[in-house]
Scaffold this motif. Structure first.
Motif, PDB file in Angstrom:
ATOM      1  N   SER A 191       0.193  10.458   0.700  1.00 35.67           N
ATOM      2  CA  SER A 191      -1.199  10.869   0.808  1.00 35.67           C
ATOM      3  C   SER A 191      -1.749  11.307  -0.534  1.00 35.67           C
ATOM      4  O   SER A 191      -1.158  12.132  -1.221  1.00 35.67           O
ATOM      5  CB  SER A 191      -1.310  12.007   1.812  1.00 35.67           C
TER       6      SER A 191
ATOM      7  N   GLN B  41      -9.477   2.736  -3.145  1.00 37.33           N
ATOM      8  CA  GLN B  41      -9.831   1.686  -2.184  1.00 37.33           C
ATOM      9  C   GLN B  41     -10.917   0.764  -2.737  1.00 37.33           C
ATOM     10  O   GLN B  41     -10.843  -0.455  -2.601  1.00 37.33           O
ATOM     11  CB  GLN B  41     -10.292   2.325  -0.863  1.00 37.33           C
TER      12      GLN B  41
ATOM     13  N   SER C   9      -7.836   0.973   7.757  1.00 35.34           N
ATOM     14  CA  SER C   9      -9.027   0.263   7.270  1.00 35.34           C
ATOM     15  C   SER C   9      -8.634  -1.103   6.704  1.00 35.34           C
ATOM     16  O   SER C   9      -9.328  -2.096   6.926  1.00 35.34           O
ATOM     17  CB  SER C   9      -9.753   1.097   6.215  1.00 35.34           C
TER      18      SER C   9
ATOM     19  N   GLU D  30      -8.646   8.567  -2.799  1.00 35.24           N
ATOM     20  CA  GLU D  30      -8.338   7.389  -1.990  1.00 35.24           C
ATOM     21  C   GLU D  30      -9.540   6.453  -1.928  1.00 35.24           C
ATOM     22  O   GLU D  30      -9.391   5.229  -1.999  1.00 35.24           O
ATOM     23  CB  GLU D  30      -7.902   7.790  -0.580  1.00 35.24           C
TER      24      GLU D  30
ATOM     25  N   GLU E  41       0.820  -1.203   0.000  1.00 35.23           N
ATOM     26  CA  GLU E  41       0.000   0.000   0.000  1.00 35.23           C
ATOM     27  C   GLU E  41       0.855   1.254   0.000  1.00 35.23           C
ATOM     28  O   GLU E  41       1.882   1.313   0.654  1.00 35.23           O
ATOM     29  CB  GLU E  41      -0.891   0.034   1.252  1.00 35.23           C
TER      30      GLU E  41
ATOM     31  N   ARG F 172      -2.802   1.527   5.652  1.00 35.50           N
ATOM     32  CA  ARG F 172      -4.102   2.097   6.015  1.00 35.50           C
ATOM     33  C   ARG F 172      -4.746   1.259   7.116  1.00 35.50           C
ATOM     34  O   ARG F 172      -4.799   0.037   7.033  1.00 35.50           O
ATOM     35  CB  ARG F 172      -5.056   2.085   4.815  1.00 35.50           C
TER      36      ARG F 172
END
Ligand code: TTP
Ligand code: MG
Length: 241
Positions: free
Chosen positions: A173, A183, A203, A179, A169, A201
């Motif tokens: 930024s 994603q 998440s 993003e 990943e 990340r």
């Protein structure tokens, strides 16, 4: 024959040079379709593990198996067909957008190229380029944003349809809207594949089936997000940090 995506490390020791071990006694079990996240500080060995999944180097001790078969016994072309890689920095070459996507499967039809681009959420921006899929990219992809390059990398990986995927990943930024688009493309790419992700990340980490915490070449904790939070160890510290 392609592998199904069952990947096992048994007591793996590895070093890039004789006498300097960088992975100690690493054990790992990934069932087909599982998502495994590697977390840990710089130099811990995350990239090194993915290098070994790719068989870029021979291990010093232990075993790595795909579907129960020793990795050293798998034909190189079978291994290459079974593995997809999406790295932080996508290598684009001078050629059309379609050619850059088709690099993942050289005999892909135009329909397959478009289908992969749609899965990756890349179709939208490609349609807006002056020549669409026939637009010429320069070698470094300089005319594209970082997010757009990532979408092309996802499309390129998707077109090959590999059972096993390695993701590194991006740390840098990109804006929140981009993003979210990246994603969503990533989520669709990962669906149904065994995924090893060097995760930055939160998440991604949280949604992984197994999180492996590395420190100085050793796996010091492994489990789901909830398991590791309850354990109140290193992961808990990183997470609440
Ligand atoms: P990495 O596996 O590169 O560590 P990492 O991926 O966890 O770190 P980062 O978050 O910064 O990406 O390195 C583990 C050790 O192996 C470290 O001592 C550097 C060394 N190493 C080499 O000697 N040669 C290599 O090609 C690589 C990738 C690492
Ligand atoms: Mg790394």
């Amino acid at each position: 024959t392609r592998v199904l995506g069952d990947v096992v490390f048994e007591n793996v020791d590895f070093g890039y040079t004789e006498g300097k071990i960088v992975l100690h006694d690493v054990a790992l079990y990934a069932k087909p379709g599982q998502k495994i996240a590697f977390v840990g500080s710089t130099g811990a060995g995350k990239t090194t593990i993915t290098n070994l999944i790719n068989r870029f180097y021979p291990i010093m001790d232990g075993k790595i198996r795909y579907d129960g078969i020793n990795i050293n016994k798998i034909h190189k072309s079978d291994l290459r067909q079974s593995l997809g890689i999406v790295l932080q920095d996508t290598h684009l070459f001078t050629g059309t957008v379609a050619e850059n996507i088709r690099y993942g499967k050289l005999d892909a039809t135009d329909e397959e190229v478009i289908k992969a681009a749609k899965l990756a959420n890349a179709d939208g921006f490609i349609q807006h380029l002056p020549e669409g899929y026939n637009s010429i990219l320069t070698g470094d992809g300089g005319s594209l944003s970082q997010g757009q390059r990532q979408l092309l990398a996802i499309a390129r990986a998707a077109i090959a349809n590999p059972p096993v995927l390695i993701l590194d990943e991006a740390t840098s930024s990109i804006d929140t809207r981009t993003e979210a688009i990246v994603q969503q493309g990533m989520d669709r790419l990962m669906e149904g594949r065994t995924v090893f992700v060097i995760a930055h990340r939160l998440s991604t980490v949280k949604n992984s089936d197994v999180i492996m915490v590395l420190e100085q070449g050793r796996i010091i904790e492994k489990g789901s997000h909830n398991d590791l939070i309850m354990q109140k160890g290193k992961y808990y510290q990183l997470y609440t940090g």
